[in-house]
Structures are given as structure tokens and as C-alpha cells.
Design a protein around this motif. Structure first.
Motif, PDB file in Angstrom:
ATOM      1  N   ILE A 144     -66.419  15.058  29.427  1.00 41.65           N
ATOM      2  CA  ILE A 144     -66.424  15.405  28.373  1.00 41.65           C
ATOM      3  C   ILE A 144     -66.907  16.830  28.189  1.00 41.65           C
ATOM      4  O   ILE A 144     -66.054  17.788  27.307  1.00 41.65           O
ATOM      5  N   LEU A 145     -67.727  17.400  28.763  1.00 40.79           N
ATOM      6  CA  LEU A 145     -68.206  18.796  28.726  1.00 40.79           C
ATOM      7  C   LEU A 145     -67.037  19.846  29.196  1.00 40.79           C
ATOM      8  O   LEU A 145     -66.597  20.846  28.907  1.00 40.79           O
ATOM      9  N   ASN A 149     -64.660  22.647  27.518  1.00 40.47           N
ATOM     10  CA  ASN A 149     -64.435  23.986  28.017  1.00 40.47           C
ATOM     11  C   ASN A 149     -62.878  24.283  28.441  1.00 40.47           C
ATOM     12  O   ASN A 149     -62.379  25.181  28.025  1.00 40.47           O
ATOM     13  N   LEU A 150     -62.283  23.202  28.986  1.00 38.52           N
ATOM     14  CA  LEU A 150     -60.805  23.540  29.038  1.00 38.52           C
ATOM     15  C   LEU A 150     -59.989  23.546  27.715  1.00 38.52           C
ATOM     16  O   LEU A 150     -58.972  24.440  27.828  1.00 38.52           O
ATOM     17  N   THR A 151     -60.636  22.802  26.860  1.00 40.09           N
ATOM     18  CA  THR A 151     -59.794  23.066  25.429  1.00 40.09           C
ATOM     19  C   THR A 151     -60.061  24.640  24.963  1.00 40.09           C
ATOM     20  O   THR A 151     -59.040  25.125  24.467  1.00 40.09           O
ATOM     21  N   ASN A 152     -61.375  25.057  25.211  1.00 35.02           N
ATOM     22  CA  ASN A 152     -61.720  26.425  24.604  1.00 35.02           C
ATOM     23  C   ASN A 152     -60.888  27.478  25.507  1.00 35.02           C
ATOM     24  O   ASN A 152     -60.361  28.496  24.888  1.00 35.02           O
ATOM     25  N   GLU A 153     -60.596  27.102  26.738  1.00 33.44           N
ATOM     26  CA  GLU A 153     -59.813  27.963  27.584  1.00 33.44           C
ATOM     27  C   GLU A 153     -58.593  28.006  27.141  1.00 33.44           C
ATOM     28  O   GLU A 153     -57.862  29.140  27.346  1.00 33.44           O
ATOM     29  N   ARG A 154     -58.046  26.788  26.793  1.00 35.37           N
ATOM     30  CA  ARG A 154     -56.758  26.812  26.420  1.00 35.37           C
ATOM     31  C   ARG A 154     -56.395  27.352  25.131  1.00 35.37           C
ATOM     32  O   ARG A 154     -55.400  28.370  24.965  1.00 35.37           O
ATOM     33  N   LEU A 266     -54.270  19.259  32.179  1.00 33.99           N
ATOM     34  CA  LEU A 266     -54.970  18.568  31.255  1.00 33.99           C
ATOM     35  C   LEU A 266     -54.345  17.042  31.074  1.00 33.99           C
ATOM     36  O   LEU A 266     -55.242  16.153  30.759  1.00 33.99           O
ATOM     37  N   GLY A 267     -52.979  16.904  31.133  1.00 33.39           N
ATOM     38  CA  GLY A 267     -52.396  15.533  31.080  1.00 33.39           C
ATOM     39  C   GLY A 267     -52.926  15.140  29.738  1.00 33.39           C
ATOM     40  O   GLY A 267     -52.412  15.642  28.603  1.00 33.39           O
ATOM     41  N   LYS A 268     -53.604  14.157  29.592  1.00 35.69           N
ATOM     42  CA  LYS A 268     -53.867  13.390  28.365  1.00 35.69           C
ATOM     43  C   LYS A 268     -55.437  13.644  28.283  1.00 35.69           C
ATOM     44  O   LYS A 268     -56.324  13.472  29.011  1.00 35.69           O
ATOM     45  N   VAL A 269     -55.826  14.319  26.858  1.00 32.85           N
ATOM     46  CA  VAL A 269     -57.159  14.707  26.771  1.00 32.85           C
ATOM     47  C   VAL A 269     -57.514  13.676  25.255  1.00 32.85           C
ATOM     48  O   VAL A 269     -56.854  13.914  24.283  1.00 32.85           O
ATOM     49  N   ASP A 270     -58.468  12.904  25.430  1.00 36.92           N
ATOM     50  CA  ASP A 270     -58.838  12.209  24.245  1.00 36.92           C
ATOM     51  C   ASP A 270     -57.692  11.416  23.523  1.00 36.92           C
ATOM     52  O   ASP A 270     -57.543  11.665  22.414  1.00 36.92           O
TER      53      ASP A 270
END
Length: 385
Positions: A144-145, A149-154, A266-270
Motif C-alpha cells: 500500500i505504501l 509512492n508510485l501514485t505520487n511519482e506518477r 502499475l497495471g491495476k492499482v486499487d
């Protein structure tokens, strides 16, 4: 304790048997002595007195008593033998029962040991499962963390990509302006050169105006010399801008490739699915059209807008064979279908004879076709951002 009781019973039975045999020997000895006395009495000559007759009668009575006593003793012996046989049989039964109890106790002891071992194994498995659950929980928190982080980087990459795109457009505009200025200067230089040639020709023909023309030609030459370095500088700047533009283009392509790689990773996130530079979310529950749109807008998205056949095929693939809400409605004006971004529908994928109902103001997608449904119906939905 049972073993001690059995031993005592065996000893008592043995003592009874010994007493029976001793009593039988004593009685047998007394009977033998009495019979010998009777035989002796019979052998004596018939010179008997009255007292002898009385004695004989007493002896006979004694013999009868002894015979009766022997019969009683024999009966007692038979009863004792029968009792002893029963005791022996009972003792054997008790021995068998004791052996069975010992065997049963042994089996119960083995079962207890097996249950203790099984309990130990189950306790170990439970501890391992608890440890495994703890590890999985930690891994989930780390994922989850990492996803955050990947979402913020995206988001940072998207912002950086937008800034680079704007800078590229500004540089292209500036490059276009410089190119136009260069062309104008070249044209102006060409015109000046033509004018200079004309002035030289005119100077040859007009001797009187020669000095003025020479002066003017000198000025033009100076201007030309000034324009030449300036033109050279502009050419150098143009080359530098072209090189810088090429580098920026390469960097943009590299960032775009990295962005695409990141999005593929990322593929599928949440529950969100990445496809063609957009993210899609298909629900697992059912709600009406208005609640579905509120769900999407609260997450920075909106109900899906289907722009082409390829996107319609994508919706069919992720929705399967169920009805899903899409961002199309005519609730504001009957017969005028609009998307949720307020754009008017120009073409769509309506089923045959659809839409047709006055009260069905919202659209759903089923397989490859659209249908009008009541907006209050509970169906699944697809968000897009």
C-alpha cells in the motif's frame, strides 16, 4: 490394586484347597481305624456279654454316625470343589477383565500420546499461521505504501511532462519566430545587395552622383557587414535551438517511454485499470446512476465517456455480459443525449430501435450495444479519469 486383590484371592483359594485335602485325609484315617475295629470285633469268638452287645450297638451307632459324617464331609468337599471351581472361573474372568482393562488403558495411553502430539503439531501450525498472517499483513502495508509512492511519482511525472510539453511548444514558437526573422533578414540582405548593385550601376552612369552613391554604397556595405555577423549569430542561435529542440524531443520521448513503462508496471492499482492513457474502474456493487456518478466524482473521475469503437470493445471486455452505467443521459432535455462533460452525443452504439422510452433517461452498455434505462435502477458502473 486389582493385581493385589487377584493375588489375595489366589492365596485364599489355595489355602481352602489345602484345608479340604487335610480334612479329607483325617476323615479317611478315622474311617480306616473304625473299619479295622469292626473287623476285629467280628472276628472275635461269640463269647459276648450284655455289655459287649451294648458296645457293639454303640459301635454300630458310631459307625452310622461316622458314615453320615463322611457323607456330609463328602458333600462339603463337593460343595467346596464346586465353589473353588467357580472361584477359579471367576478369577479367570477377573484376570481377563484385568487384561482387557490393561489393554484398554494402554490404548488410551497411546491415544492420549497421539492427541498430545497432534495438539503440539496443531499449536505449531497455528503459530506458523499467525506468523505467516503477520508477514502478509506487513507485506500488504508495504505494498500500500509503495502504491501510494508510485501514485505520487506518477502525478509528479505527469506534471513534469506537462511542463516539458509547454516549454517545447514555447521553444517551437520561438524557433518559428526566429526562423521568420532570419528569412526576413535574408530577404532584406538580398534586397540590399540588389540595391547596391543598382547603385553601382547607377554610379557608373551618373558621374555627378558618384560620390553620393559611393558614400551610400559604403554605408550599405557597412550595414551589410553588420548584418552578416548578426546573420551568422542568428544562424548559430538557430542551430543551437535546433539542437536544444532535438535534445528536448529526445528527453520527451524518453520520459514518455518511462511514463508508459511505469504505467504498465502499475497495471491495476486499487481496482483501477490503465488503458490508452486513461484509468478505468469497474464496480463490484450496484447503485443508481446518480450515486454512481457521485462515487466517481468523489475520486476525481467521472462516469466513462465512450469516444470510439476501440473504447467500446474495451468496455465490453472488462464488463463481460452485464449491464454497466456509462456517462450518457438526457435527463436535462428529453431526446437530447449528452455526456457527463456536457458534450453532445454525435454518434453512438445504440441497439436496434433504441432509445425509445420517455422515462428511461440514462444509458447503459451491454456487450457491444447501448440501451436506455431508468436512472434509479441499480446496476454496476465504470469510472474514467
Amino acid at each position: 490394586m486389582h493385581k493385589r486383590t487377584t493375588q489375595k484371592m489366589d492365596k485364599a483359594g489355595q489355602m481352602r484347597t489345602d484345608n479340604i485335602y487335610e480334612n479329607a485325609d483325617a476323615i479317611r484315617g478315622e474311617i480306616t481305624m473304625e473299619i479295622e475295629d469292626l473287623n476285629t470285633t467280628r472276628i472275635q469268638p461269640p463269647q459276648q456279654t450284655v455289655s459287649d452287645c451294648v458296645k457293639i450297638r454303640n459301635y454300630r451307632a458310631a459307625v452310622v454316625c461316622l458314615v453320615l459324617l463322611c457323607v456330609l464331609l463328602l458333600t462339603a468337599v463337593i460343595v467346596l470343589c464346586f465353589t473353588f471351581t467357580q472361584e477359579i472361573s471367576k478369577n479367570e474372568n477377573l484376570t481377563n477383565v484385568r487384561n482387557q482393562l490393561i489393554l484398554k488403558n494402554t490404548n488410551l495411553t497411546n491415544e492420549r500420546d497421539q492427541l498430545i502430539l497432534k495438539n503440539t503439531n496443531l499449536t505449531s501450525e497455528r503459530d506458523q499461521l499467525i506468523l505467516k498472517n503477520t508477514n502478509l499483513t506487513n507485506e500488504r502495508d508495504q505494498l500500500i505504501l509503495k502504491s501510494t509512492n508510485l501514485t505520487n511519482e506518477r502525478d509528479q511525472l505527469l506534471l513534469k511532462n506537462t511542463n516539458l510539453t509547454n516549454e517545447r511548444e514555447q521553444l517551437l514558437l520561438k524557433n518559428t519566430n526566429l526562423t521568420s526573422e532570419r528569412d526576413q533578414l535574408i530577404l532584406k540582405n538580398t534586397n540590399l545587395t540588389n540595391q547596391r548593385d543598382q547603385l553601382i550601376l547607377k554610379s557608373t552612369n551618373l558621374t555627378n552622383d558618384r560620390d553620393q552613391l559611393i558614400l551610400r554604397s559604403t554605408n550599405l556595405t557597412n550595414e551589410r557587414n553588420q548584418l552578416l555577423p548578426k546573420n551568422t549569430n542568428l544562424t548559430s542561435e538557430r542551430d543551437q535551438l535546433i539542437l536544444k529542440s532535438t535534445n528536448l524531443t529526445n528527453e520527451r520521448n524518453q520520459l514518455k517511454q518511462e511514463n508508459n513503462d511505469l504505467q504498465r508496471r502499475l497495471g491495476k492499482v486499487d481496482g483501477w485499470i490503465y488503458h490508452q492513457c486513461s484509468y478505468y474502474y469497474i464496480s463490484n456493487e450496484t447503485k443508481n446512476w446518480y450515486d454512481n456518478r457521485r462515487y466517481c466524482t468523489e475520486r476525481g473521475a467521472d462516469l466513462i465517456i465512450i469516444n470510439n469503437l476501440e473504447e467500446q470493445e474495451f468496455v465490453r471486455n472488462i464488463s463481460g455480459y452485464v449491464d454497466v452505467w456509462i456517462g450518457l443521459t438526457n435527463s436535462n432535455l428529453e431526446g437530447r443525449w449528452k455526456w457527463v462533460d456536457n458534450s453532445t452525443l454525435t454518434s453512438g452504439f445504440w441497439g436496434y430501435g433504441k432509445p425509445y422510452s420517455y422515462y428511461e433517461d440514462c444509458a447503459v452498455s451491454y456487450i457491444s450495444w447501448w440501451h436506455a434505462y431508468s436512472c434509479n435502477s441499480a446496476l454496476k458502473w465504470i469510472c474514467e479519469t
